[in-house]
Design an enzyme around this catalytic site. Structure first.
Site, short mmCIF file in Angstrom:
data_model
loop_
_atom_site.label_atom_id
_atom_site.label_comp_id
_atom_site.label_asym_id
_atom_site.label_seq_id
_atom_site.Cartn_x
_atom_site.Cartn_y
_atom_site.Cartn_z
CB THR A 1 -0.07 -3.45 6.36
OG1 THR A 1 -1.29 -3.37 5.61
CG2 THR A 1 0.63 -2.10 6.35
CG ASP A 2 -3.07 -7.41 3.58
OD1 ASP A 2 -3.46 -6.57 4.41
OD2 ASP A 2 -3.64 -7.61 2.49
CD GLU B 1 -7.97 -27.17 27.19
OE1 GLU B 1 -8.80 -28.02 26.80
OE2 GLU B 1 -8.04 -26.63 28.31
CB SER C 1 2.22 -7.81 1.61
OG SER C 1 1.05 -7.56 2.35
CE1 TYR D 1 -4.10 -0.10 -1.15
CE2 TYR D 1 -5.95 0.86 0.04
CZ TYR D 1 -4.82 0.04 0.02
OH TYR D 1 -4.44 -0.63 1.14
CB THR E 1 -0.94 0.00 1.22
OG1 THR E 1 -1.83 -1.10 1.11
CG2 THR E 1 -1.75 1.29 1.31
CE LYS F 1 -3.78 -4.54 7.97
NZ LYS F 1 -3.69 -4.61 6.50
#
Length: 358
Positions: free
Chosen positions: A121-122, A315, A88, A55, A41, A194
């Protein structure tokens, strides 16, 4: 009269030489920072100045990014290199290996003091953690991106890039591991995530906390990660051309083994089970995980919750099942560590040690 003119001329020339020498000395004192661009981005463009979603990512080149922030010249001697130009979400293991090798090659040079990587950023947190495990230097490596494209009103890319270069060239960042610098904050690659789809403050380290801030042209660090990283890591990608296949199986109500069975059939060497709660194993899924382990697939229990320690033998009886507990790593970061672990060993006790080390 002639002597007075000669004297003034000499004085002027000396002053000029002193000024030029001072300017060169000031430039020489600036750190040398290389910006490796991968797209995202921060290099994206929108149809209008108010387009902040919908975008197109990865359209602006590294030189254009640098030229958009002339203030960079005040904090570092900056060079740019376009490594990839992708969004990304399309980042692959092959991209990581290429990027990691390039980072190591650059940091081995005496004329490189730090590296900034522009990134979408992903998957930024994943790339950062991969590099945190494979970079062989204490020099700063800082990942940076943007939540708004370069054409948007109040685009966050330029200030983020400026701050990242500032951190990458600082002595304060040396030995801190791979960092992410966004929104005037500094985070550790291992712990950051994120947290929001679109807001500029998306990157956070919820429980363990950010490392510091960037304010007034200076980084301020308040803590450091205690986990091993970079120069202290046992992982080496210098001779790797591929990484082992590791996939993530997500836990949910009414879960079945369709995805798990498909991954194992496709040759997965490791499975991250992103279980509910403390990595609980659903009754329908546990037999499939046990069968996969018996076939040689490494099983790591993680949690989809996002915070907290995954308790070994909590667990599930990990000792009996020969499973590995992910500690505090998110499923996506557990996958990265397991891939690298599998380049060294298939011994689950040794892999568990790695999860408690990195």
């Amino acid at each position: 009269m002639h002597k007075k003119l000669t004297g003034r001329w000499l004085l002027t020339m000396v002053s000029l030489l002193v000024a030029v020498a001072g300017a060169h000395a000031q430039t020489a004192r600036l750190p040398n920072v290389t910006i490796l661009a991968t797209g995202g981005t921060i290099a994206g463009t929108g149809a209008t100045s108010t387009t902040t979603v919908g975008y197109t990512a990865a359209t602006v080149g590294v030189q254009q990014l640098i030229q958009a922030v002339p203030e960079l010249a005040k904090v570092a001697n900056v060079k740019g290199e376009q490594v990839f130009q992708i969004a990304s979400e399309s980042m692959t293991n092959e991209h990581w290996l290429t990027l990691g090798k390039r980072v190591n090659a650059l940091l081995a040079q005496n004329d490189v003091d730090g590296i900034v990587i522009t990134h979408g950023t992903d998957t930024m947190e994943e790339t950062a953690y991969f590099l945190d495990l494979v970079v062989k230097s204490r020099k700063p490596v800082v990942l940076v991106g943007a939540m708004r494209p370069s054409t948007a009103l109040s685009a966050d890319g330029p200030i983020n890039l400026y701050n990242a270069a500032l951190v990458a060239g600082s002595q304060e960042a040396v030995g801190k591991g791979v960092l992410i610098a966004l929104n005037d904050q500094i985070h550790a690659a291992r712990d950051v995530t994120k947290t929001n789809t679109s807001t500029p403050d998306s990157f956070k380290t919820p429980e363990l906390g950010l490392l510091g801030y960037i304010q007034g042209g200076k980084p301020f660090f308040y803590r450091a990660s205690t986990r091993k990283h970079t120069a202290d890591s046992e992982f080496d990608i210098a001779n790797l051309s591929a990484l082992p296949q590791v996939d993530i199986v997500y836990g949910y109500a009414n879960m079945n083994t369709v995805a798990l069975d498909a991954f194992v059939a496709a040759g997965a060497k490791g499975i991250i089970h992103a279980g509910v709660g403390d990595g609980s194993l659903a009754a329908k899924v546990k037999p499939g995980l046990v069968a996969a382990r018996k076939k040689g697939t490494i099983i790591v229990r993680a949690s989809r919750v996002g915070q907290g320690i995954l308790a070994r033998n909590g667990e599930a009886n990990d000792d009996e099942l020969d499973f590995v507990a992910a500690d505090t790593l998110s499923p996506q970061k557990a996958r990265i560590l397991l891939m690298l672990a599998l380049t060294k060993t298939t011994n689950t006790k040794d892999i568990q040690r790695m999860f408690y080390t990195y």
